[in-house]
Motif scaffolding. Structure first.
Motif, PDB file in Angstrom:
ATOM      1  N   THR A   1      82.859  34.548 -22.892  1.00  0.00           N
ATOM      2  CA  THR A   1      82.413  35.336 -21.735  1.00  0.00           C
ATOM      3  C   THR A   1      83.380  36.456 -21.370  1.00  0.00           C
ATOM      4  OG1 THR A   1      83.476  33.744 -20.259  1.00  0.00           O
ATOM      5  CG2 THR A   1      81.128  33.385 -20.755  1.00  0.00           C
TER       6      THR A   1
ATOM      7  N   ARG B   1      83.044  39.944 -18.930  1.00  0.00           N
ATOM      8  CA  ARG B   1      83.905  39.995 -17.747  1.00  0.00           C
ATOM      9  C   ARG B   1      84.734  41.280 -17.742  1.00  0.00           C
ATOM     10  NH1 ARG B   1      84.226  36.051 -13.862  1.00  0.00           N
ATOM     11  NH2 ARG B   1      86.215  35.910 -12.836  1.00  0.00           N
TER      12      ARG B   1
ATOM     13  N   ASP C   1      80.726  34.648 -10.216  1.00  0.00           N
ATOM     14  CA  ASP C   1      80.649  33.338 -10.868  1.00  0.00           C
ATOM     15  C   ASP C   1      79.858  32.331 -10.050  1.00  0.00           C
ATOM     16  OD1 ASP C   1      82.235  34.354 -12.906  1.00  0.00           O
ATOM     17  OD2 ASP C   1      84.101  33.596 -12.020  1.00  0.00           O
ATOM     18  N   SER C   2      80.078  32.324  -8.738  1.00  0.00           N
ATOM     19  CA  SER C   2      79.473  31.291  -7.889  1.00  0.00           C
ATOM     20  C   SER C   2      78.164  31.721  -7.241  1.00  0.00           C
ATOM     21  CB  SER C   2      80.449  30.882  -6.786  1.00  0.00           C
ATOM     22  OG  SER C   2      80.596  31.934  -5.836  1.00  0.00           O
TER      23      SER C   2
END
Length: 122
Positions: free
Chosen positions: A41, A45, A70-71
């Motif tokens: 990933t 990123r 991410d969350s």
């Protein structure tokens, strides 16, 4: 993935990847020999980090945004800050489009000077 592979795939320098690590924007595991190993990933990123920097966001804000990516969650204060950044980016786009239009005028005039009406360019 090793650092050189991530750098090549993301289109950045190895030095940039090291800087992102120093800024806590990117993490890598280390082999027993000390070589960095990034997850698959990492390329996406790094591209996101590059886009956020290109939009004018400082490292401090990028560092706050990445966990939200991410969350899928963010504090209200951060959402307010990101909304303000979006407004700033929108204004920058408007300004850049205006400059592009002016450049189009200059290009057109220079290519066809005998039919040029420069009065609107002042």
């Amino acid at each position: 993935m090793r650092i050189g592979e991530v750098a090549a795939k993301a289109g950045v320098s190895v030095r940039a990847l090291r800087y992102y690590e120093e800024q806590d924007l990117l993490q890598a595991d280390r082999s027993p020999g000390g070589q960095r190993h990034y997850p698959d990933t990492a390329v996406g990123r790094v591209r996101l980090i590059q886009q956020l920097y290109a939009a004018g966001l400082p490292s401090r804000v990028v560092r706050q945004v990445l966990p939200c990516v991410d969350s899928g969650e963010a504090e209200p204060a951060l959402l307010d800050q990101l909304t303000a950044e979006r407004v700033r980016i929108d204004q920058r786009i408007i300004d850049l489009l205006a400059v592009r239009d002016r450049l189009d005028d200059v290009i057109a005039i220079t290519r066809n000077p005998e039919s040029a009406d420069c009065s609107h360019m002042q």
